[in-house]
Design an enzyme around this catalytic site. Structure first.
Site, PDB file in Angstrom:
ATOM      1  N   LEU A  46     -10.728  18.152  37.845  1.00  0.00           N
ATOM      2  CA  LEU A  46     -11.460  17.996  36.589  1.00  0.00           C
ATOM      3  C   LEU A  46     -12.298  16.716  36.576  1.00  0.00           C
ATOM      4  O   LEU A  46     -11.886  15.684  37.103  1.00  0.00           O
ATOM      5  CB  LEU A  46     -10.481  18.012  35.412  1.00  0.00           C
ATOM      6  CG  LEU A  46      -9.611  19.268  35.301  1.00  0.00           C
ATOM      7  CD1 LEU A  46      -8.745  19.201  34.037  1.00  0.00           C
ATOM      8  CD2 LEU A  46     -10.443  20.546  35.304  1.00  0.00           C
ATOM      9  N   GLY A  49     -17.657  16.786  33.240  1.00  0.00           N
ATOM     10  CA  GLY A  49     -18.204  18.075  32.794  1.00  0.00           C
ATOM     11  C   GLY A  49     -17.107  18.916  32.133  1.00  0.00           C
ATOM     12  O   GLY A  49     -17.279  19.444  31.025  1.00  0.00           O
ATOM     13  N   HIS A  50     -15.957  19.016  32.812  1.00  0.00           N
ATOM     14  CA  HIS A  50     -14.834  19.759  32.230  1.00  0.00           C
ATOM     15  C   HIS A  50     -14.378  19.098  30.931  1.00  0.00           C
ATOM     16  O   HIS A  50     -14.062  19.772  29.949  1.00  0.00           O
ATOM     17  CB  HIS A  50     -13.659  19.795  33.204  1.00  0.00           C
ATOM     18  CG  HIS A  50     -13.948  20.444  34.525  1.00  0.00           C
ATOM     19  ND1 HIS A  50     -14.025  19.734  35.693  1.00  0.00           N
ATOM     20  CD2 HIS A  50     -14.168  21.744  34.861  1.00  0.00           C
ATOM     21  CE1 HIS A  50     -14.259  20.561  36.701  1.00  0.00           C
ATOM     22  NE2 HIS A  50     -14.365  21.789  36.227  1.00  0.00           N
ATOM     23  N   GLN A  74     -13.536  34.744  44.467  1.00  0.00           N
ATOM     24  CA  GLN A  74     -14.943  34.386  44.290  1.00  0.00           C
ATOM     25  C   GLN A  74     -15.491  33.572  45.456  1.00  0.00           C
ATOM     26  O   GLN A  74     -16.637  33.139  45.427  1.00  0.00           O
ATOM     27  CB  GLN A  74     -15.159  33.683  42.962  1.00  0.00           C
ATOM     28  CG  GLN A  74     -14.623  32.269  42.873  1.00  0.00           C
ATOM     29  CD  GLN A  74     -14.736  31.737  41.461  1.00  0.00           C
ATOM     30  OE1 GLN A  74     -14.035  32.168  40.568  1.00  0.00           O
ATOM     31  NE2 GLN A  74     -15.636  30.785  41.246  1.00  0.00           N
ATOM     32  N   GLY A 160     -19.870  26.072  31.140  1.00  0.00           N
ATOM     33  CA  GLY A 160     -20.923  25.086  31.322  1.00  0.00           C
ATOM     34  C   GLY A 160     -22.257  25.709  31.707  1.00  0.00           C
ATOM     35  O   GLY A 160     -22.310  26.663  32.475  1.00  0.00           O
ATOM     36  N   VAL A 188     -23.262  18.061  32.121  1.00  0.00           N
ATOM     37  CA  VAL A 188     -22.992  16.617  32.140  1.00  0.00           C
ATOM     38  C   VAL A 188     -23.417  16.085  33.500  1.00  0.00           C
ATOM     39  O   VAL A 188     -23.084  16.670  34.542  1.00  0.00           O
ATOM     40  CB  VAL A 188     -21.498  16.327  31.880  1.00  0.00           C
ATOM     41  CG1 VAL A 188     -21.203  14.841  32.003  1.00  0.00           C
ATOM     42  CG2 VAL A 188     -21.098  16.850  30.504  1.00  0.00           C
ATOM     43  N   MET A 196     -22.544  16.763  37.533  1.00  0.00           N
ATOM     44  CA  MET A 196     -21.146  16.618  37.947  1.00  0.00           C
ATOM     45  C   MET A 196     -20.667  17.943  38.524  1.00  0.00           C
ATOM     46  O   MET A 196     -20.972  19.017  37.994  1.00  0.00           O
ATOM     47  CB  MET A 196     -20.282  16.285  36.742  1.00  0.00           C
ATOM     48  CG  MET A 196     -20.680  14.996  36.097  1.00  0.00           C
ATOM     49  SD  MET A 196     -19.354  13.838  36.267  1.00  0.00           S
ATOM     50  CE  MET A 196     -20.072  12.426  35.457  1.00  0.00           C
ATOM     51  N   ARG A 199     -17.493  19.806  43.785  1.00  0.00           N
ATOM     52  CA  ARG A 199     -17.947  19.807  45.180  1.00  0.00           C
ATOM     53  C   ARG A 199     -18.592  18.479  45.587  1.00  0.00           C
ATOM     54  O   ARG A 199     -18.737  18.227  46.788  1.00  0.00           O
ATOM     55  CB  ARG A 199     -18.922  20.956  45.428  1.00  0.00           C
ATOM     56  CG  ARG A 199     -18.283  22.327  45.332  1.00  0.00           C
ATOM     57  CD  ARG A 199     -19.306  23.417  45.529  1.00  0.00           C
ATOM     58  NE  ARG A 199     -18.770  24.739  45.263  1.00  0.00           N
ATOM     59  CZ  ARG A 199     -18.099  25.487  46.143  1.00  0.00           C
ATOM     60  NH1 ARG A 199     -17.918  25.040  47.364  1.00  0.00           N
ATOM     61  NH2 ARG A 199     -17.636  26.675  45.818  1.00  0.00           N
TER      62      ARG A 199
HETATM   63  P1  AMP Z   1     -15.357  24.913  37.800  1.00  0.00           P
HETATM   64  O1  AMP Z   1     -14.055  24.180  37.719  1.00  0.00           O
HETATM   65  O2  AMP Z   1     -16.362  24.272  38.697  1.00  0.00           O
HETATM   66  O3  AMP Z   1     -15.181  26.388  38.027  1.00  0.00           O
HETATM   67  O4  AMP Z   1     -16.003  24.792  36.357  1.00  0.00           O
HETATM   68  C1  AMP Z   1     -15.295  25.148  35.201  1.00  0.00           C
HETATM   69  C2  AMP Z   1     -16.237  25.130  34.034  1.00  0.00           C
HETATM   70  O5  AMP Z   1     -16.797  23.838  33.880  1.00  0.00           O
HETATM   71  C3  AMP Z   1     -17.414  26.100  34.207  1.00  0.00           C
HETATM   72  O6  AMP Z   1     -17.696  26.700  32.956  1.00  0.00           O
HETATM   73  C4  AMP Z   1     -18.529  25.179  34.635  1.00  0.00           C
HETATM   74  O7  AMP Z   1     -19.802  25.660  34.295  1.00  0.00           O
HETATM   75  C5  AMP Z   1     -18.192  23.929  33.839  1.00  0.00           C
HETATM   76  N1  AMP Z   1     -18.833  22.768  34.457  1.00  0.00           N
HETATM   77  C6  AMP Z   1     -18.781  22.398  35.761  1.00  0.00           C
HETATM   78  N2  AMP Z   1     -19.539  21.306  35.977  1.00  0.00           N
HETATM   79  C7  AMP Z   1     -20.088  20.986  34.772  1.00  0.00           C
HETATM   80  C8  AMP Z   1     -20.983  19.966  34.330  1.00  0.00           C
HETATM   81  N3  AMP Z   1     -21.467  19.052  35.158  1.00  0.00           N
HETATM   82  N4  AMP Z   1     -21.341  19.945  33.028  1.00  0.00           N
HETATM   83  C9  AMP Z   1     -20.858  20.876  32.159  1.00  0.00           C
HETATM   84  N5  AMP Z   1     -20.010  21.868  32.533  1.00  0.00           N
HETATM   85  C10 AMP Z   1     -19.632  21.915  33.807  1.00  0.00           C
END
Ligand code: AMP
Length: 292
Positions: A46, A49-50, A74, A160, A188, A196, A199
Site C-alpha cells: 500500500l 494512492g491506496h 490477472q 483509482g 496520487v 504512485m 511497481r
Molecule cells: P493495486 O493495488 O495496484 O491493484 O491498486 C488498487 C487500487 O488502487 C486500484 O483501484 C488502483 O487504481 C488504485 N491506485 C493505484 N495507484 C494509485 C494512485 N497512484 N492514485 C490513486 N489510486 C491508485
C-alpha cells in the site's frame, strides 16, 4: 469497529482493525458491520494512492473494508506475479493508521476454491490498450472483482483513475450486473509527477530518475490540446516525442481515445483519455490524463 481486535502475523495489534482470511471469517465480520460499507480492493504494498481511496471510503461509509490479494488470474507472466511486491504486516499497519475496520487478506484458495470454473468478461471496453497488450488481463480482473463484490457485498467500491481502463471496465461490469456503485478516485502522484504504483519499487535509481518522463509526456500532449490542437495524431505524436527522448524509457503505446468508449480518436472534440504504457528496464508503467 466491527469486533475484538485481532493480532496480525507479526503479533502487533493494529487498533480497531479486524483481520480476516477465510470466507467464513469474512462472512461473520460482515454480518455485524454497520452500513453503508465501502470496499477498497488492492493487491497490497500500500502507498499514498491506496491511502487516498481508503480516506475517501472512510469519509463516506460507516464500515471500510480493504482487500489485500495479489490475484494470479490477472498476471499473464508467472515471473511478473512472482516478483510482485508483498508486505502484509506493513499493509495492515497502514490500514490501521487509516482507520480501516476490516482487512480481508485471503489465500488463493479462499478466493478460488477447488472447482472454481467461472470467468467474468466485459466486452468492447476490455479489448483495446491494456487488453490488447496483456491478453486475458481484464478477464482476470473482472473475475476476481466479481468474487470480491459477491462476498463483501459493498454499497460502494473505490477504484483509482490511475488504472483508467480498469476503472471503466469494472464500472461497466458493476452497472451491467447490478453489483455496486463504483467510485472513481483521482491519481496520487509523487512530487515530480510520477504516478504512485506498487511497481515503482522495482525501478533502479536511474530508472526512477527517468520515470517522471511518463507524466511529462502526457502533460505535453495535454498542453497541445489546451493550446487548441484537436488533431488526435498530432497530440499522440507530441507525447511520443517526449518519451522517445528519454533513453531509459521504451514506449509501448500512446492512445488518445474517446473517454467513454475507449475507441481511438481522429479528433478530440469531446472528453478524451490520453494514456500510455512504457517500460523502464523490466518495469512496465501506465499512466493517463483526461482531456476535457
Ligand atoms: P493495486 O493495488 O495496484 O491493484 O491498486 C488498487 C487500487 O488502487 C486500484 O483501484 C488502483 O487504481 C488504485 N491506485 C493505484 N495507484 C494509485 C494512485 N497512484 N492514485 C490513486 N489510486 C491508485
Amino acid at each position: 469497529m466491527i469486533g475484538e481486535p485481532e493480532t496480525t502475523g507479526d503479533g502487533t495489534i493494529p487498533g480497531d482493525l479486524l483481520v480476516v482470511r477465510s470466507r467464513d471469517e469474512l462472512g461473520r465480520a460482515l454480518a455485524r458491520a454497520p452500513r453503508p460499507l465501502g470496499l477498497v480492493p488492492t493487491m497490497g504494498w500500500l502507498h499514498a494512492g491506496h491511502r487516498s481511496l481508503i480516506a475517501r471510503a472512510r469519509a463516506e461509509c460507516a464500515t471500510v473494508a480493504v482487500s489485500i490479494f495479489v490475484n494470479p488470474r490477472q498476471f499473464g507472466d508467472p515471473a511478473d506475479l512472482d516478483r510482485y511486491p508483498r508486505a502484509e504486516a506493513r499493509d495492515l499497519a497502514i490500514c490501521a493508521e487509516e482507520g480501516v475496520d476490516l482487512a480481508w487478506a485471503p489465500a488463493v484458495e479462499d478466493v478460488y476454491p477447488p472447482g472454481f470454473d467461472t470467468q467474468v468478461s466485459v466486452g468492447a471496453l476490455s479489448r483495446p490498450l491494456e487488453g490488447a497488450a496483456r491478453p486475458g488481463h481484464f478477464d482476470g480482473v473482472t473475475t476476481v472483482v466479481a468474487v470480491l463484490f459477491g462476498l463483501v457485498r459493498p454499497d460502494r467500491a473505490y477504484f483509482g483513475m490511475k488504472d483508467a481502463q480498469q476503472l471503466r471496465v469494472i464500472a461497466r461490469m458493476a452497472t451491467d450486473l447490478a453489483l455496486t456503485t463504483v467510485v472513481p478516485c483521482p491519481t496520487v502522484r509523487e512530487p515530480d509527477g510520477l504516478a504512485m504504483s506498487s511497481r515503482n519499487v522495482h525501478l533502479s535509481p536511474a530508472e526512477r530518475a527517468a520515470a517522471p518522463v511518463i507524466h511529462r509526456a502526457l502533460a505535453a500532449g495535454r498542453a497541445r490540446w489546451a493550446a487548441g490542437e484537436r488533431d488526435a495524431e498530432a497530440i499522440r505524436a507530441a507525447v511520443r516525442r517526449v518519451v522517445e527522448a528519454e533513453p531509459l524509457a521504451r514506449l509501448e503505446y500512446v492512445s488518445l481515445a474517446d473517454d467513454a468508449t475507449l475507441a481511438e480518436l481522429d479528433r478530440t472534440d469531446g472528453p478524451a483519455l490520453l494514456s500510455l504504457a512504457a517500460r523502464l528496464g523490466s518495469t512496465r508503467l501506465i499512466d493517463n490524463l483526461v482531456l476535457g
